[in-house]
Each structure stands twice: as C-alpha cells, then as structure tokens.
Write a protein that holds these residues in place. Structure first.
Motif, PDB file in Angstrom:
ATOM      1  N   TYR A 104       0.692  -1.692 -12.624  1.00 37.64           N
ATOM      2  CA  TYR A 104       0.708  -1.818 -11.170  1.00 37.64           C
ATOM      3  C   TYR A 104       1.115  -0.485 -10.516  1.00 37.64           C
ATOM      4  N   GLU A 121      -3.547   0.281 -13.707  1.00 35.01           N
ATOM      5  CA  GLU A 121      -3.574  -1.102 -13.230  1.00 35.01           C
ATOM      6  C   GLU A 121      -2.652  -1.994 -14.063  1.00 35.01           C
ATOM      7  N   LEU A 163       0.073   1.823  -8.250  1.00 32.89           N
ATOM      8  CA  LEU A 163      -0.892   2.014  -7.173  1.00 32.89           C
ATOM      9  C   LEU A 163      -1.076   3.479  -6.811  1.00 32.89           C
ATOM     10  N   ASP A 164      -0.014   4.270  -6.936  1.00 38.09           N
ATOM     11  CA  ASP A 164      -0.128   5.693  -6.601  1.00 38.09           C
ATOM     12  C   ASP A 164      -1.180   6.373  -7.471  1.00 38.09           C
ATOM     13  N   ILE A 201      -3.621   4.927  -9.105  1.00 36.50           N
ATOM     14  CA  ILE A 201      -4.942   4.375  -8.799  1.00 36.50           C
ATOM     15  C   ILE A 201      -5.535   5.060  -7.571  1.00 36.50           C
ATOM     16  N   LEU A 251       0.828  -1.202   0.000  1.00 26.97           N
ATOM     17  CA  LEU A 251       0.000   0.000   0.000  1.00 26.97           C
ATOM     18  C   LEU A 251       0.865   1.255   0.000  1.00 26.97           C
TER      19      LEU A 251
END
Length: 280
Positions: A243, A240, A245-246, A248, A63
């Motif tokens: 990958y 996505e 995540l920031d 997203i 995370l």
C-alpha cells in the motif's frame, strides 16, 4: 442612367470593401490576442497540481500530496531504483513499438495496395483487434517462457494492431486521381508507390504510430507482471502489496512523462514530414 448605376455600383463596392475590412480587423485582433500553447500548458499543469494538493489536503482516499510524491521520487532517484526501472520499461516499449509499427507499415501497405493480400489478412487483423493483448499474456507465458520475449511480444502486438489499420486506411484513402495522373505521365507502379502513395498516406501512418505508442505504454505495466525483476510496472505492482501510494504515483508520473516526451517527438517528426499539409 449609366452614371447612376455606376455610382450605385461604386457605393456598393465601397460598402462591401468597408464591411470586409471591418470583418477582417476583429479576426486579426482575435488571432493576435490568442494565448500561446506553452502558456496554456503551464496553466493546466499548475491547476492540476493545485487540485491534486487540495484533494490530498482534504484526505480524499488517502491520496498522497505532490510534495510527498516528489520526496519519494527523489529517494528512488538517489538510490538508482527509479532510473533502472525507467530504462527497463523504456527498452521494452521501444523494442516492441519499433517492431510492431515496422511490421504494421509493411502489412498495411500490402493490404492497401493488393486486394488479394487485404482479403487474406483483414479477417485475422480484425479478429485480434477484438482480443485485448493483455488477454494473451497467459498464452505468451506458456509458449515463450518467462523471459523478456513474452513481455516484448504483448507490447509488439498492441503497437501493431493500433498502427496497421491506420496505415491501411492511409493507402486506401489516397486520391485515385493522383494515381491515374501519374500513370498517364508514364510512371510505373514502383514510382507511383514511392512518389504518390507513401507521401499521401504518411499522415495516417504517423497518427497510427502515435496511437500505437500509447497502446505500448498502456500494455507495459501488465507485461511486466510476467516474472519481471525491474521496470515501472513491476515497481508499481510491488508497491501495491505494501500500500505504498507514493511509489505508485511516482511510477504513474514516470510513465506519463516518458510517454509524453516520445509522443512530442513523434509529433515533431509528423510536422516535419508533412509540411505540405495545411494546418490550423
């Protein structure tokens, strides 16, 4: 004997009055000591950020932390990407939501006021309510192509289905005594509809609009899978793949903030329109 009874009554009355005052004081103090809602909102925000930062620091699921997401959001703002995506998604939501709720109010009023219209339309309303709007995306692509029309259509459908039932319930739930009293006073159907039915059902309509707004934002991410080149949903799906995540998280927060602001505006409108209602 009368004097004794009178004295006992006065004593009982004084005791009751004293008890009432004693009961009223703590209630007043409790009300005065209540924490204002904005303060509670700030406390909830700080606690949420603290929990998020703790989970990121512990490395739960890879995370990203609040600072990393904030930096990524700043980068997307500086190059104009985030602003363009927010405008694109907001435009689609506003158009679909406005069309869906406008039609929902008209159809809901007709269904509530005319039993024949209700009998004809209600089976279709309930049928499509059982079908998620996202399940209609393939059909929308086949029938409407890959432009803006299918994206707006699924958002429109989500807002419409969420609002029409609330409007119908508002019209059906109008106190029959008010309508009968207006008829006794000589009011015609048009006057009753404008002066009695619409004001009485306004709270239901506005609640339905708030639910419809949430459904519209929940649908926009999937709607932007339809050959979109911009939009928060498109950006999140693109991130996505890598990958990211920031990015997203930036998209999720942007959708949440926009939805929250629009909901607060609807809530403000609801309070102004329904001032006659008692509130806690």
């Amino acid at each position: 004997m009368d004097i004794g009874v009178s004295g006992e009554s006065k004593a009982a009355g004084g005791t009751a009055t004293g008890a009432a005052r004693a009961t009223a004081r703590p209630a007043g103090r409790r009300k005065g000591r209540s924490v204002p809602a904005p303060v509670l909102n700030v406390i909830a925000l700080v606690l949420g950020l603290a929990v998020w930062a703790l989970l990121a620091w512990r490395g739960v699921g890879g995370l990203p932390g609040p600072l990393a997401v904030a930096r990524r959001g700043g980068d997307l703002l500086r190059d104009g990407t985030l602003e363009g995506d927010m405008v694109a998604s907001l435009r689609r939501v506003l158009i679909g939501f406005a069309l869906g709720t406008a039609l929902a109010v008209v159809v809901g009023f007709l269904m509530g006021w005319y039993p024949v219209v209700r009998g004809l339309c209600e089976p279709y309303i309930q049928f499509f309510r059982a079908v998620p709007p996202l399940a209609l995306i393939p059909l929308a692509i086949v029938l409407m192509g890959i432009g803006e029309t299918p994206k707006i259509f699924v958002i429109f459908l989500a807002a419409f289905l969420s609002s029409v039932v609330a409007t119908l319930q508002g019209v059906v739930g109008v106190d029959r005594t008010l309508i009968d009293a207006a008829r006794v006073l000589g009011a015609r159907d048009r006057t009753i509809f404008l002066r009695v039915v619409i004001p009485a059902s306004a709270p239901f309509i506005l609640v339905g609009m708030r639910v419809g707004l949430g459904s519209a934002w929940a649908t926009v991410v999937a709607a932007e899978l339809i050959a979109a080149q911009e939009g928060l949903g498109f950006r999140m799906q693109h991130a996505e793949t890598y990958y990211d995540l920031d990015t997203i998280f930036v998209g999720v927060i942007a959708i949440g903030v926009l939805g929250l602001v629009m909901d607060r505006l609807l809530l403000l409108a609801e309070r102004r329109i329904t001032r006659w209602q008692e509130r806690r």
